[in-house]
Design an enzyme around this catalytic site. Structure first.
Site, mmCIF file in Angstrom:
data_model
loop_
_atom_site.group_PDB
_atom_site.id
_atom_site.type_symbol
_atom_site.label_atom_id
_atom_site.label_comp_id
_atom_site.label_asym_id
_atom_site.label_seq_id
_atom_site.Cartn_x
_atom_site.Cartn_y
_atom_site.Cartn_z
ATOM 1 N N LYS A 47 0.825 -1.220 0.000
ATOM 2 C CA LYS A 47 0.000 0.000 0.000
ATOM 3 C C LYS A 47 0.853 1.262 0.000
ATOM 4 C CE LYS A 47 -1.866 1.042 3.948
ATOM 5 N NZ LYS A 47 -1.184 2.314 4.342
ATOM 6 N N THR A 48 1.837 1.319 0.885
ATOM 7 C CA THR A 48 2.664 2.520 0.993
ATOM 8 C C THR A 48 3.429 2.777 -0.303
ATOM 9 O OG1 THR A 48 2.893 2.218 3.382
ATOM 10 C CG2 THR A 48 4.519 3.617 2.294
ATOM 11 N N ASP A 238 -4.847 8.123 2.989
ATOM 12 C CA ASP A 238 -4.396 6.791 3.410
ATOM 13 C C ASP A 238 -5.301 6.281 4.539
ATOM 14 O OD1 ASP A 238 -2.843 4.515 3.642
ATOM 15 O OD2 ASP A 238 -1.336 5.466 4.914
ATOM 16 N N GLU A 239 -5.402 4.964 4.675
ATOM 17 C CA GLU A 239 -6.164 4.316 5.752
ATOM 18 C C GLU A 239 -7.596 4.852 5.823
ATOM 19 O OE1 GLU A 239 -4.885 1.814 7.010
ATOM 20 O OE2 GLU A 239 -2.773 2.033 7.467
ATOM 21 N N GLN A 270 -9.630 -4.427 7.281
ATOM 22 C CA GLN A 270 -8.858 -4.034 8.453
ATOM 23 C C GLN A 270 -9.469 -2.812 9.143
ATOM 24 O OE1 GLN A 270 -4.424 -4.548 8.215
ATOM 25 N NE2 GLN A 270 -4.812 -4.730 6.019
ATOM 26 N N ARG A 617 -0.809 -10.640 10.566
ATOM 27 C CA ARG A 617 0.482 -10.111 11.046
ATOM 28 C C ARG A 617 1.583 -11.167 10.901
ATOM 29 N NH1 ARG A 617 -0.507 -5.887 9.718
ATOM 30 N NH2 ARG A 617 -2.398 -6.885 8.949
#
Length: 669
Positions: A47-48, A238-239, A270, A617
């Site tokens: 994503k980043t 973002d997010e 998420q 994770r």
């Protein structure tokens, strides 16, 4: 030979190798045209990198940096992204509007504050400032507190802020989040009004005001809205699954002016912060609110093994309200996730501790392993076991369990029942009584210290004469509670005595003084579980002292930079992180999913998303432990079922383990 150095921002040409650096879905999102865009970025899907390359690509096309607004959830995230952009482009990115919603809002409001009857030099109140001002407002309101405690400033701050960020009436929020304060609703509403007025007169804004006035500017100053919409030709957020209603309305209003050049990036799977005010519909219904939205799905996962992804995909597919996607792995095959039934929470702690040591011996550093849990209280027994085995750990979910203020409060009750001359414990208890300060607490102890048995003296009617009149009704409640606890101590084991503290007036104190009251109640219930194996109060208190000493040694040892520590964290605190090995503990009904969350609308689906975050994770190995016996205060040694989230995954996607009886290491007397 002449060496040549190129300075960043010197006008060197942009050289982006999109074919080499991005996969096909990432590249499509980076190079898309104008209009509303929704990028569903699965866990570990880059994503980043996608956001970073999008900004660099826009600059390559000639978009001025000052025309790009990049909203992130931390200023650190914005700095890291823009640093990467600068490295990619060789261009100074200082003019890009990057940062949190609050930071960007502040920059805009400094320019237009006078339109809102604020000076450009307005003050921003931090959380401590807000609590101090609310305390002043409570004092000015002259709230009469006779029987029931009034909420502390931190509680008022939480209620007021949540109401604003979710656009709910304050009365509804009190009923939902703090029903024990319903009788104070009118007073709280009056204090909230006084608080808003005082901020205005002081030319001050709190964090919520930075959003409130930014949105108000867009609503009431159309010329400013047009100017800002034209300035920010491209908006990136973002997010987006973590935004609240106000934040979504701000960026979507700006986008309505700039041709809807708004790209929102996130993962609906998420979205786990409803308790903070995040609105899941922001990302779920983005295409409905923005017709013509182009959707990109990043489903190639670079983090986890195929086995971990197959497990997590099977779990999250049970959610009905979602943007469906299936993550695929780039890594080679590994081992199946492991479900580990354990007899109880004590064996669970022993298993996790032993397996951590085994994995470390196999070459996996402690720093590459994490233990995740739904609630901070679930780490209680494990923390004690790690301390006993000298396994260094770092808590990411708050203060170490036995160092928490509310745990120390309860232990103070136990200490005076065991040792009536414990001055520190008595003073702590006195200061928990409303209208008693340090001076009165000192007078009380002076009286008690001269008695043959301070526990008898403190219960006498004559002791009330030492107190100011306003404190006497509250002290009578304290005397009543202490009598009940003394009686219980005669024929009840320590675990039941801890639970009995929650049946006293201390519960009102906890709710009025501390935020996250329910989670603190759960902490105390877990302290009762911890105390269960101890036959005497003295044995329990001795063990708590020993654990404190070992904890102190660990802090000293952990000061070295090379000390490795296993990470202990709630799932919420672990979001965005990854480890080679992850243990998800308390995977049983009644613990995960949270029973309280299940009572909320769409609660089960959010709980499943929390489980999904926990499982994703893990890079290499995933262990899911579930106790079979419940020793909690609301149970009578009940058998526990595995979490529904574990049961609904096909058994072929994980391995079922067996644990032989292990020594628990808990003394019986």
């Amino acid at each position: 030979m002449v060496r040549t150095f190129t300075l960043s921002g010197s006008g060197s040409p942009i050289a982006l190798n999109l074919e080499r650096d991005l996969n096909e879905p990432q590249r499509a999102a980076v190079t898309c045209g104008d209009g509303p865009k929704l990028v569903i970025a699965g866990a570990g899907s880059g994503k980043t990198r996608t956001i970073t390359y999008r900004v660099a690509y826009l600059m390559r096309k000639g978009v001025p940096p000052s025309s790009i607004l990049l909203a992130t959830f931390t200023n650190k995230a914005a700095r890291e992204m823009l640093t990467r952009v600068e490295a990619l482009t060789g261009t100074n990115v200082g003019k890009v509007w990057g940062g949190t919603f609050h930071a960007i809002g502040n920059r805009i409001l400094r320019q237009y504050a006078t339109l809102l009857e604020f000076a450009p030099t307005y003050t921003i109140l931090d959380e401590e400032d807000q609590r101090d001002l609310l305390k002043v407002c409570v004092t000015e309101a002259k709230v009469r507190v006779e029987d029931k405690r009034f909420p502390a400033p931190a509680i008022l701050q939480d209620l007021i802020s949540f109401a604003f960020n979710t656009r709910q009436a304050l009365e509804a929020v009190i009923e939902q989040r703090a029903p024990h304060f319903l009788e104070w609703t009118g007073a709280i509403r009056a204090i909230e009004a006084r608080y808003q007025a005082r901020k205005r007169s002081a030319q001050a804004m709190d964090y919520d005001d930075l959003l409130h006035y930014w949105l108000l500017l867009l609503q009431e100053q159309p010329q400013v809205a047009q100017r800002l919409g034209r300035q920010f030709r491209y908006l990136l957020v973002d997010e987006y699954q973590d935004t609240n209603t106000i934040q979504a309305e701000i960026v979507e209003r700006l986008a309505a002016v700039n041709g809807r050049n708004l790209m929102v990036v996130g993962d609906d799977s998420q979205s786990i912060y409803a308790f903070r005010g995040a609105n899941y519909d922001n990302i779920l219904k983005f295409p409905e609110r923005n017709p013509g939205t182009e959707i990109f799905k990043l489903e190639i996962n670079y983090r986890s093994t195929p086995e971990v992804l197959a497990f997590t995909n099977a779990s999250i597919h049970h959610n009905e309200r979602q943007h469906h996607k299936t993550l695929t792995a780039t890594r080679p095959a590994g081992c199946l996730p492991v479900a580990v039934p354990v007899s109880d929470v004590y064996q669970e702690a022993a298993f996790v501790a032993q397996r951590l040591l085994q994995l470390r011996d196999e070459g996996i550093p402690l720093r590459d392993m994490a233990v995740l849990y739904r609630a901070h209280a679930h780490s209680t027994i494990l923390q004690a076991e790690l301390i006993r085995r000298n396994i260094p750990y770092e808590i990411r979910s708050g203060v170490r369990f036995f160092e928490q203020a509310h745990i120390k409060d309860v232990v103070a009750y136990l200490k005076v029942l065991d040792n009536p001359f414990d001055e520190v414990a008595w003073r702590r208890l006195f200061l928990m009584v409303s209208r008693i300060g340090n001076v009165t607490a000192a007078r009380l102890w002076e009286e008690l210290s001269q008695a043959a048995d301070p526990r008898e003296t403190v219960l006498k009617e004559s002791t009330l004469s030492i107190l100011p009149a306003a404190a006497r009704p509250f002290f009578k409640q304290f005397q009543h509670d202490l009598r009940a606890l003394r009686a219980a101590a005669k024929d009840h084991p320590p675990g039941e005595l801890v639970a009995a503290v929650l049946q006293t007036g201390y519960l009102d104190h906890l709710r009025a003084r501390y935020d996250a009251a329910q989670s603190r109640v759960e902490d105390i219930e877990q302290l009762a579980v911890f105390a269960r194996p101890y036959a005497t109060l003295q044995a329990l208190l001795s063990e708590l002292v020993l654990l404190g000493e070992l904890y102190g040694q660990d802090v000293v040892a952990g000061s070295a930079a090379d000390t490795e520590r296993v990470i202990l964290s709630t799932v919420h605190q672990a979001k965005g992180l990854e480890w080679r090995v992850v243990f998800a503990i308390r995977m049983c009904e009644g613990e995960f999913p949270s029973p309280i969350a299940l009572r909320e609308p769409d609660g089960e689906e959010e709980e499943r998303r929390i489980f999904y975050v926990a499982a994703t994770r893990a890079k290499d190995e995933l262990y899911l432990t579930h106790p079979l016996m419940d020793y909690g205060p609301r149970a009578s040694n009940l058998l526990l079922q595995p979490s529904r989230f574990l049961q609904e995954v096909p058994f072929t996607l994980y391995e079922q383990a067996e644990v032989e009886e292990l020594p628990q290491g808990f003394p019986s007397d």
